[in-house]
Design a protein around this motif. Structure first.
Motif, mmCIF file in Angstrom:
data_model
loop_
_atom_site.group_PDB
_atom_site.id
_atom_site.type_symbol
_atom_site.label_atom_id
_atom_site.label_comp_id
_atom_site.label_asym_id
_atom_site.label_seq_id
_atom_site.Cartn_x
_atom_site.Cartn_y
_atom_site.Cartn_z
ATOM 1 N N THR A 72 -10.292 88.280 71.442
ATOM 2 C CA THR A 72 -9.161 88.874 72.155
ATOM 3 C C THR A 72 -9.517 90.321 72.483
ATOM 4 O OG1 THR A 72 -7.513 87.484 71.081
ATOM 5 C CG2 THR A 72 -6.745 89.585 71.964
ATOM 6 N N TYR B 8 -0.792 100.318 79.874
ATOM 7 C CA TYR B 8 -0.728 98.974 80.459
ATOM 8 C C TYR B 8 -0.314 98.979 81.920
ATOM 9 C CZ TYR B 8 4.381 99.001 79.920
ATOM 10 O OH TYR B 8 5.724 99.298 80.016
ATOM 11 N N THR C 132 -7.205 94.080 82.762
ATOM 12 C CA THR C 132 -6.586 92.950 82.054
ATOM 13 C C THR C 132 -6.596 91.682 82.896
ATOM 14 O OG1 THR C 132 -4.366 93.665 82.779
ATOM 15 C CG2 THR C 132 -5.127 94.414 80.619
ATOM 16 N N ASP D 284 -7.266 86.595 76.994
ATOM 17 C CA ASP D 284 -6.326 87.035 75.966
ATOM 18 C C ASP D 284 -6.522 88.541 75.753
ATOM 19 O OD1 ASP D 284 -5.593 84.332 75.505
ATOM 20 O OD2 ASP D 284 -7.342 84.103 74.198
ATOM 21 N N TYR D 285 -5.409 89.299 75.770
ATOM 22 C CA TYR D 285 -5.546 90.745 75.603
ATOM 23 C C TYR D 285 -4.249 91.345 75.072
ATOM 24 C CZ TYR D 285 -2.708 91.385 79.819
ATOM 25 O OH TYR D 285 -1.682 91.356 80.725
ATOM 26 N N ILE D 286 -4.392 92.553 74.515
ATOM 27 C CA ILE D 286 -3.259 93.395 74.166
ATOM 28 C C ILE D 286 -3.670 94.835 74.450
ATOM 29 C CG2 ILE D 286 -3.956 93.525 71.718
ATOM 30 C CD1 ILE D 286 -0.940 93.749 71.032
ATOM 31 N N VAL E 219 0.732 92.479 76.819
ATOM 32 C CA VAL E 219 -0.054 91.366 76.286
ATOM 33 C C VAL E 219 -0.213 90.287 77.360
ATOM 34 C CG1 VAL E 219 0.590 91.698 73.868
ATOM 35 C CG2 VAL E 219 2.041 90.287 75.342
ATOM 36 N N PHE F 219 0.680 85.130 74.503
ATOM 37 C CA PHE F 219 -0.037 85.820 73.415
ATOM 38 C C PHE F 219 0.552 85.438 72.056
ATOM 39 C CE2 PHE F 219 -1.143 89.321 70.620
ATOM 40 C CZ PHE F 219 -2.473 89.536 70.941
ATOM 41 N N PRO G 101 0.062 86.605 68.269
ATOM 42 C CA PRO G 101 -0.605 87.565 67.380
ATOM 43 C C PRO G 101 -1.108 86.945 66.089
ATOM 44 C CG PRO G 101 1.788 87.871 67.330
ATOM 45 C CD PRO G 101 1.499 86.893 68.437
#
Length: 460
Positions: free
Chosen positions: A220, A227, A236, A241-243, A275, A279, A281
């Motif tokens: 991730t 953002y 992004t 998958d990202y945060i 996110v 997503f 966590p």
């Protein structure tokens, strides 16, 4: 700022090729993550971007036949004789009871110079076409105003990340800004009958290559960035998958969840805009890779990286760090050099007798905002202005604070002494903007001194 067209483009083109997805793919190979169309060969988003580059309508290296004229125009509009004098006199100058210390690294980076040159070349190369740009070219009001004057249409933002691409018609020209464009925008434009001029900074492309490596490793991506910033939006879009974390506080929230778990719904509520879709966590923070918006404060990115390494080590043990964490420095060299230079000004502030440090650059410019943070956190009076007319004849200054507020307050406080200031500018700020701001200060100091002398004569 004297640009040598041949030198800038030799460096720029070499850098584009060095950072290109093709060169990285040859070294690393690629594993398919998705298919673009039924029956087509599966490919990653990075490979999809390579496909865009192969189009005859996708231009990344400019237009040589108009280059010399563009170079002359850029120098005429953005260079500064005053800044040249500062550089030639060891970055110090005295004028009209004002002493100025200029940071040793400041202003336009080569990536910004390249972006402006490519945009200007597009205007000259397509004189009879309608031109659009998907975002501000860079975060500088003067440069963007110039493009508007050249009839380059800024595509309207509709909110929620959407833009009005309905205005783009067959045969038009679309410029991609220095921050880059999202994968979805590039894919959309690739399918239209338009010419695309890509001015994306190669350092931004380098970040895209990094997050691609995260995806291929099953990680991730944790992006240290804002953002909603154009660059981070583009980055992004190349992730699965990202945060995003904007600062150490948010990084600590993520690290705590990684180590200890927590209230999943509260966590997702807080990061709802930062996110990827779907997503989770509880699953997606087991293996992570760190990248960053190229204009962030490098010391903070390093500290965030150390935090995640420590968290992974505590959770899985020192021997498992490489399995669960990957980091690659994607801070732009120009960003770091400008941060180091203003740090030097701060460290010598007492010896120089600085009254304040002036930071010149667009209010939306992330790299410029971080230059302000350095003197601010050391308790040095400092101001971030985006134009010279922020400095008014009534001895007030309108500036952006580190909290992002635009405020107006008294400017020159002690009229009984000569003024001493430090000055720097962001990587998207032309030297001409610095000259204009300093000229305002010289004039204001002269007016204040004259008024003081007039008052003294009357009292006598």
């Amino acid at each position: 700022m004297k640009i040598s067209g041949a030198a800038v483009f030799a460096i720029a083109i070499a850098s584009v090729e060095a950072f290109s997805p093709a060169s990285v793919q040859q070294r690393n190979g690629a594993t398919a993550l998705f298919s673009t169309t039924e029956g087509s060969k599966p490919r990653t988003k990075k490979e999809g971007r390579l496909g865009f580059f192969k189009s005859e309508k996708f231009h990344r290296k400019g237009f040589k036949e108009v280059r010399d004229n563009v170079e002359d125009t850029i120098n005429e509009q953005y260079q500064s004789s005053l800044v040249d004098d500062l550089k030639s006199s060891n970055y110090v100058i005295e004028k009209d009871n004002v002493k100025v210390y200029l940071a040793k690294d400041f202003g336009f980076c080569w990536g910004v110079e390249r972006s402006i040159a490519l945009a200007y070349e597009a205007v000259r190369h397509y004189p009879d076409r309608k031109l659009h740009i998907t975002n501000e070219l860079i975060h500088n009001p003067e440069v963007n105003d110039r493009l508007t004057e050249m009839n380059v249409n800024l595509i309207e933002k509709l909110g929620e990340g959407k833009k009005n691409f309905d205005v783009v018609e067959d045969g038009d020209v679309v410029i991609l800004p220095a921050f880059g464009a999202s994968y979805e925008e590039m894919d959309f434009l690739d399918k239209k009958n338009v010419e695309i001029v890509d001015t994306t900074c190669p350092w931004v492309s380098k970040v895209w290559n990094t997050v691609d490596s995260h995806q291929r490793k099953g990680l991730t991506s944790i992006i240290h960035g804002k953002y909603g910033h154009e660059e981070t939006v583009a980055t992004t879009s190349f992730c699965e998958d990202y945060i995003c974390v904007k600062d150490m506080k948010e990084a600590e929230m993520v690290a705590d969840y990684m180590a200890n778990g927590g209230d999943r719904e509260e966590f997702l509520k807080y990061f709802k805009n930062a996110v990827s879709e779907g997503f989770d966590p509880d699953k997606m923070l087991e293996k992570v890779g760190l990248a960053n918006q190229t204009t962030m404060y490098k010391k903070e990115t390093k500290a965030i990286g150390q935090l995640f390494q420590k968290t992974i080590m505590q959770k899985f043990g020192p021997s498992k760090v490489d399995e669960h964490y990957y980091e690659f420095d994607t801070i732009c060299d120009a960003t770091q050099e400008r941060q180091d230079a203003v740090t030097e000004l701060v460290e010598n502030g007492n010896d120089y007798g600085l009254d304040f440090i002036l930071v010149v650059g667009g209010w939306d410019s992330s790299n410029t905002a971080h230059l302000l943070e350095i003197p601010h956190h050391q308790g040095i009076r400092s101001f971030h202005i985006n134009r010279a007319d922020c400095i008014s004849a009534d001895n007030t200054i309108t500036h952006r604070t580190v909290e992002g507020e635009i405020v107006t307050e008294p400017f020159l406080l002690n009229l009984d002494k000569d003024l001493v200031l430090g000055v720097t500018s962001g990587a998207s700020t032309p030297d001409a903007a610095v000259q204009d701001a300093l000229s305002q200060i010289f004039l204001l100091k002269k007016m204040q001194d004259a008024a003081k002398e007039g008052s003294a004569v009357k009292s006598d």
